[in-house]
Design a protein around this motif. Structure first.
Motif, mmCIF file in Angstrom:
data_model
loop_
_atom_site.group_PDB
_atom_site.id
_atom_site.type_symbol
_atom_site.label_atom_id
_atom_site.label_comp_id
_atom_site.label_asym_id
_atom_site.label_seq_id
_atom_site.Cartn_x
_atom_site.Cartn_y
_atom_site.Cartn_z
ATOM 1 N N THR A 183 -9.091 -6.206 -5.533
ATOM 2 C CA THR A 183 -7.739 -6.184 -4.694
ATOM 3 C C THR A 183 -7.325 -6.844 -5.553
ATOM 4 O O THR A 183 -5.368 -6.450 -5.571
ATOM 5 N N ARG A 184 -7.405 -8.504 -5.164
ATOM 6 C CA ARG A 184 -6.068 -9.785 -5.887
ATOM 7 C C ARG A 184 -6.703 -9.124 -7.553
ATOM 8 O O ARG A 184 -5.187 -9.495 -7.062
ATOM 9 N N GLN B 26 -3.570 -6.462 -7.958
ATOM 10 C CA GLN B 26 -2.840 -6.725 -7.332
ATOM 11 C C GLN B 26 -1.777 -7.864 -8.807
ATOM 12 O O GLN B 26 -0.942 -7.428 -8.962
ATOM 13 N N SER C 240 0.627 -1.284 -0.015
ATOM 14 C CA SER C 240 0.096 -0.056 -0.010
ATOM 15 C C SER C 240 0.866 1.749 -0.126
ATOM 16 O O SER C 240 0.362 2.512 0.124
ATOM 17 N N SER D 124 -5.249 2.054 -8.954
ATOM 18 C CA SER D 124 -5.363 2.017 -7.513
ATOM 19 C C SER D 124 -7.789 1.512 -8.066
ATOM 20 O O SER D 124 -8.002 2.651 -9.413
ATOM 21 N N ILE E 3 -11.344 -6.804 2.481
ATOM 22 C CA ILE E 3 -10.413 -5.903 1.550
ATOM 23 C C ILE E 3 -11.227 -5.681 0.632
ATOM 24 O O ILE E 3 -12.811 -6.550 0.215
ATOM 25 N N HIS E 4 -10.630 -4.900 -0.388
ATOM 26 C CA HIS E 4 -11.808 -4.423 -1.077
ATOM 27 C C HIS E 4 -12.480 -5.897 -2.304
ATOM 28 O O HIS E 4 -10.696 -6.450 -2.734
#
Length: 343
Positions: A213-214, A217, A3, A129, A209-210
């Motif tokens: 997210t993964r 990533q 982050s 993001s 987590i949103h």
């Protein structure tokens, strides 16, 4: 996912910056800067680590970053350092060659802060993001394929495999299927578009987590070849550090930490032997571990900056032994990791 390379205000990089480097005290304690020494900050970012290294000792620092905006932003700190700081726009995997060519080798220390920086996340136009709508880019440099290119071009099975392997997302197949269906209806070019598609598949409970997210990533790591870069950078540091030189690495998710842990474990162990068998052959340890396991941020820092919660620091000191060679890195390359995790 990482982050950020910092927390809180600081005047890093020659002016007010938005973030103080994560685990700053721990990094300095393990790096132990000294006068007349040379160091590489392989992830220059806003210059936070570089600044405190320069303040801690009368030394020289080579700051490396493949993001041209980071290099431009460090111009004031270069002037302030009065000849003790050199910046290079390049990949940190090339740190040994850069150090040699720019007169820094052999090195007394290397510090790496792995992942995307908070500054990059905060810039919607960079596309890192899902919380800020922008073009689906995710490139740390200003060239090469974007995340939008991968989303548009990868076959469904390969896209699912990237999301599963690099994002550790258990619903990777469903997400890939949803992306492929959506791209037949309209091009996926915005971060908000992709986040919405993923959110229809992944349901997150309050406090988790949103949902995207993964997936974000995984795409970011794939776009920038981050894990390959990390493996090469660790081997480059091994080649460039002098005996007694120190390697300090801060990671923010399990894939990165696993690579660093495995590398340092492999490099710090002597060839195994048994009293019933002849002495095993193999290279002598090239590193000595400076801590038994990963060092984590303290409760005060985590309280002030939740982003530090996932940070892990690993450090080691170079021995007199020759470098093992980059080819001696079994199982660390992403392709090898993907073969083990194929589903």
């Amino acid at each position: 996912m990482k982050s950020g390379r910092g927390v809180g205000p600081t005047d890093a990089a020659g002016g007010p910056a938005r973030h103080l480097p994560v685990m700053l005290a721990e990094v300095l304690a393990h790096l132990a800067p000294k006068d007349a020494a040379t160091y590489v900050d392989g992830t220059f970012g806003a210059g936070g680590y570089t600044r405190v290294i320069l303040e801690a000792a009368d030394c020289r620092v080579l700051g490396i970053d493949r993001d041209p905006t980071a290099i431009t932003g460090g111009a004031d700190l270069v002037l302030e350092a009065k000849g003790r700081l050199t910046l290079a726009e390049d990949r940190f995997a090339n740190l040994d060659t850069l150090a040699e060519n720019l007169g820094f080798a052999p090195l007394d220390g290397v510090v790496l802060d792995i992942g995307v920086s908070s500054m990059q996340l905060d810039q919607a136009e960079r596309g890192f993001s899902f919380r800020r709508d922008g073009p689906l880019d995710m490139r740390m440099a200003d060239h090469g394929p974007t995340a939008a290119d991968l989303v548009a071009e990868l076959p469904e099975e390969e896209l699912a495999h990237v999301i599963y392997t690099l994002g550790e997302e258990r619903l990777s197949r469903q997400i890939a299927r949803a992306i492929v269906k959506a791209r037949t209806e309209a091009p996926i070019t915005r971060t908000a578009q992709l986040a919405e598609i993923v959110s229809r598949v992944v349901w997150a409970k309050p406090g988790e987590i949103h949902p995207a997210t993964r997936t974000f990533q995984a795409l970011r790591i794939a776009v920038n070849g981050e894990l390959d870069e990390l493996v090469s950078a660790l081997a480059a540091a091994e080649r460039a550090l002098k005996p007694g030189g120190r390697l300090v690495v801060v990671t923010f998710h399990s894939l990165e930490d696993r690579i660093v842990k495995t590398f340092l474990s492999h490099r710090s162990k002597a060839p195994s032997s048994s009293r019933h068998l002849p002495q095993a052959e193999g290279p002598a340890p090239s590193f000595r571990l400076l801590s038994k396991g990963a060092v984590e941020a303290g409760p005060e820092e985590i309280s002030a900056n939740p982003r530090a919660r996932s940070a892990k620091l690993r450090a080691a000191e170079r021995t007199e032994a020759p470098a093992h060679g980059e080819g001696d890195l079994p199982g660390l390359r992403p392709a090898e990791m993907q073969r083990r995790g194929r589903r």
